[in-house]
Write a protein that holds these residues in place. Structure first.
Motif, short mmCIF file in Angstrom:
data_model
loop_
_atom_site.label_atom_id
_atom_site.label_comp_id
_atom_site.label_asym_id
_atom_site.label_seq_id
_atom_site.Cartn_x
_atom_site.Cartn_y
_atom_site.Cartn_z
N LEU A 111 0.85 -1.19 0.00
CA LEU A 111 0.00 0.00 0.00
C LEU A 111 0.88 1.24 0.00
O LEU A 111 1.77 1.38 0.85
CB LEU A 111 -0.90 -0.01 1.24
N LEU A 112 0.64 2.14 -0.94
CA LEU A 112 1.44 3.35 -1.09
C LEU A 112 0.62 4.55 -0.61
O LEU A 112 -0.52 4.74 -1.05
CB LEU A 112 1.85 3.54 -2.56
N VAL A 113 1.21 5.36 0.28
CA VAL A 113 0.49 6.49 0.89
C VAL A 113 1.26 7.77 0.57
O VAL A 113 2.41 7.93 0.98
CB VAL A 113 0.34 6.31 2.41
N HIS A 114 0.61 8.69 -0.14
CA HIS A 114 1.28 9.89 -0.62
C HIS A 114 1.40 10.96 0.47
O HIS A 114 0.88 10.82 1.58
CB HIS A 114 0.54 10.46 -1.83
N GLY A 115 2.04 12.07 0.12
CA GLY A 115 2.29 13.15 1.06
C GLY A 115 1.25 14.25 0.99
O GLY A 115 0.19 14.12 0.35
N ILE A 116 1.55 15.36 1.62
CA ILE A 116 0.62 16.46 1.78
C ILE A 116 0.32 17.12 0.42
O ILE A 116 1.20 17.29 -0.41
CB ILE A 116 1.20 17.49 2.80
N VAL A 117 -0.95 17.46 0.20
CA VAL A 117 -1.42 18.11 -1.04
C VAL A 117 -0.91 17.35 -2.27
O VAL A 117 -0.43 17.94 -3.23
CB VAL A 117 -0.99 19.59 -1.10
N ASP A 118 -1.00 16.05 -2.27
CA ASP A 118 -0.51 15.22 -3.36
C ASP A 118 -1.54 14.14 -3.65
O ASP A 118 -2.64 14.15 -3.08
CB ASP A 118 0.84 14.61 -2.99
N VAL A 176 0.06 -6.48 5.36
CA VAL A 176 0.43 -5.66 4.20
C VAL A 176 1.78 -5.01 4.47
O VAL A 176 2.27 -4.98 5.61
CB VAL A 176 -0.62 -4.56 3.92
N HIS A 177 2.39 -4.50 3.41
CA HIS A 177 3.51 -3.58 3.51
C HIS A 177 2.98 -2.19 3.20
O HIS A 177 2.07 -2.04 2.38
CB HIS A 177 4.62 -3.91 2.51
N ILE A 178 3.56 -1.16 3.81
CA ILE A 178 3.18 0.22 3.51
C ILE A 178 4.44 1.01 3.17
O ILE A 178 5.46 0.90 3.85
CB ILE A 178 2.45 0.89 4.69
N VAL A 179 4.35 1.80 2.10
CA VAL A 179 5.39 2.77 1.77
C VAL A 179 4.74 4.14 1.84
O VAL A 179 3.77 4.42 1.13
CB VAL A 179 5.97 2.54 0.35
N GLY A 180 5.25 5.00 2.73
CA GLY A 180 4.68 6.32 2.92
C GLY A 180 5.67 7.40 2.53
O GLY A 180 6.82 7.39 3.00
N HIS A 181 5.25 8.32 1.68
CA HIS A 181 6.10 9.44 1.29
C HIS A 181 5.69 10.68 2.08
O HIS A 181 4.50 11.01 2.15
CB HIS A 181 5.96 9.71 -0.21
N ASP A 202 3.37 -5.49 8.14
CA ASP A 202 4.63 -6.21 8.32
C ASP A 202 5.81 -5.24 8.27
O ASP A 202 6.68 -5.26 9.14
CB ASP A 202 4.79 -7.26 7.22
N THR A 203 5.83 -4.38 7.25
CA THR A 203 6.94 -3.44 7.05
C THR A 203 6.38 -2.07 6.69
O THR A 203 5.47 -1.96 5.88
CB THR A 203 7.86 -3.92 5.91
N LEU A 204 6.95 -1.04 7.31
CA LEU A 204 6.60 0.34 6.97
C LEU A 204 7.87 1.05 6.50
O LEU A 204 8.84 1.16 7.25
CB LEU A 204 6.01 1.08 8.16
N VAL A 205 7.86 1.51 5.26
CA VAL A 205 8.97 2.28 4.69
C VAL A 205 8.53 3.74 4.61
O VAL A 205 7.47 4.04 4.06
CB VAL A 205 9.34 1.78 3.28
N THR A 206 9.32 4.63 5.17
CA THR A 206 9.01 6.06 5.09
C THR A 206 10.08 6.75 4.26
O THR A 206 11.28 6.53 4.45
CB THR A 206 8.93 6.70 6.49
N CYS A 301 13.94 -4.40 -2.47
CA CYS A 301 14.67 -5.42 -1.71
C CYS A 301 14.07 -5.60 -0.32
O CYS A 301 13.95 -6.73 0.18
CB CYS A 301 16.14 -5.06 -1.61
N THR A 302 13.70 -4.50 0.32
CA THR A 302 13.14 -4.57 1.66
C THR A 302 11.81 -5.32 1.68
O THR A 302 11.50 -6.08 2.61
CB THR A 302 12.94 -3.16 2.24
N LEU A 303 11.00 -5.12 0.64
CA LEU A 303 9.68 -5.72 0.59
C LEU A 303 9.65 -7.08 -0.10
O LEU A 303 8.59 -7.67 -0.25
CB LEU A 303 8.69 -4.78 -0.14
N SER A 304 10.81 -7.57 -0.51
CA SER A 304 10.85 -8.80 -1.28
C SER A 304 10.55 -10.04 -0.46
O SER A 304 10.26 -11.10 -1.00
CB SER A 304 12.22 -8.97 -1.95
N GLY A 305 10.61 -9.92 0.86
CA GLY A 305 10.30 -11.06 1.72
C GLY A 305 9.58 -10.62 2.97
O GLY A 305 9.72 -9.48 3.42
N THR A 306 8.77 -11.50 3.50
CA THR A 306 8.08 -11.23 4.76
C THR A 306 8.57 -12.21 5.81
O THR A 306 9.11 -13.27 5.50
CB THR A 306 6.55 -11.39 4.61
N ARG A 307 8.35 -11.83 7.05
CA ARG A 307 8.75 -12.72 8.14
C ARG A 307 7.56 -13.57 8.56
O ARG A 307 6.43 -13.09 8.62
CB ARG A 307 9.23 -11.89 9.33
#
Length: 324
Positions: A111-118, A176-181, A202-206, A301-307
């Motif tokens: 799941l990709l979460v965008h930033g302010i006014v985007d 899920v994995h989340i990538v937040g900008h 599982d993983t949150l990338v900021t 690479c970070t999201l390529s595997g889950t624990r």
């Protein structure tokens, strides 16, 4: 627990306290912001890589503005997003070798979460790369562009939680994995730490997220969200509170050239109860983080595997023991 219902001794919620006018910005704060700006310009203009990074930032911002309307139209035309409709046979051998080989990892939604006014258009490149690497379900959520004026990070985090639950139900996955900008990373972090989201994330990338706030928020309208983004705001102090047993792993990517996080080191994430890896970039602008090859490779690479669930539970149980 719904933290927005917790009252202060004065009878006001944290959001109401943040909405109240604060004292005028001190001369020291203005001077510190000016000095940070001069340091930023020196890093940007002082070396060839900095000039290249600035050119990429300007070019990508222009491209992003051109596709910004499509980010809204795409949501209306395809509200369910893009699911497992990708093929690997057109890929060249070099890219095919980078496909996710972990079936559990490939089946975990991103799941990709965008930033302010985007909107979701900021992730057009990253989403494509994730799908080409084998991630079957990659979705980007749109929240209101008026969040900066009329919204609240706590409320946005609750809405994000509902979206995560719907995505899990639709995909049949238990996480899920989340990538937040930018602001998206802070919304996701609040959901994980304060609303029980670590059970599903599982993983949150900021990417370029103001974990310690940004002085740039002084230049925004004095509404709730900008006040929540100020250094040492009530919301950021709440995120500093203990989070024992948090099961989510974190990756925080920050850049010394980030023009919207002042000072830039405020995009680092440091918390004794969280499993965090911080990665520093030198010559990547705020908007270009979502297309920078190094960042894209790091995210995939970070999201390529889950624990496994048992491993996640063991890691969470080890945190309080280590702290003790």
């Amino acid at each position: 627990m719904d933290v927005t219902a917790v009252m202060s001794p004065t009878g006001a919620t944290p959001a109401e306290q943040e909405a109240r006018p604060s004292a005028p910005t001190s001369v020291a704060a203005v001077a510190a912001t000016a000095w940070s700006g001069l340091s930023y310009l020196a890093r940007t203009m002082g070396v060839p890589r900095g000039l290249r990074g600035l050119a990429v930032e300007v070019a990508w911002t222009a491209v992003h503005l051109s596709v910004y309307p499509w980010g809204l139209l795409d949501e209306a035309l395809r509200p369910g997003g893009v699911h497992a409709h990708h093929r690997t046979d057109p890929l060249p051998p070099g890219e095919r070798s980078l496909l996710v080989s972990d079936l559990d990892g490939a089946g975990t939604p991103v799941l990709l979460v965008h930033g302010i006014v985007d909107n979701r258009s900021i992730f057009v490149h990253l989403a494509r790369v994730l799908r080409r690497r084998g991630h079957g379900t990659v979705q980007a959520v749109n929240y209101s562009p008026l969040t900066a004026l009329t919204g609240d990070i706590r409320a946005a985090a609750r809405d994000l939680g509902q979206h995560v639950e719907r995505l899990c139900a639709a995909s049949g996955s238990d996480r899920v994995h989340i990538v937040g900008h930018s602001l998206g990373g802070l919304i996701a972090r609040y959901y994980v730490q304060r609303l029980g989201g670590d059970a599903l994330v599982d993983t949150l990338v900021t990417l370029g997220t103001p974990h310690r706030g940004s002085r740039i928020a002084h230049l925004l309208p004095p509404t709730v969200v900008p006040r929540q983004l100020l250094p040492d705001s009530d919301l950021l102090r709440e995120l500093d509170e203990p989070a024992p047993g948090c099961r989510t792993r974190f990756l925080a990517v920050w850049s010394r050239m980030d023009q919207l996080i002042v000072p830039q080191r405020n995009a680092r994430l440091a918390h004794p109860d969280l499993q965090v890896s911080n990665v520093r970039l030198d010559h990547v602008g705020h908007m270009a983080m979502t297309i920078d090859p190094e960042v894209v490779h790091l995210v995939t690479c970070t999201l390529s595997g889950t624990r496994p669930t048992r491993e996640r539970a063991a890691a969470a149980a080890a945190l309080p023991a280590a702290a003790g």
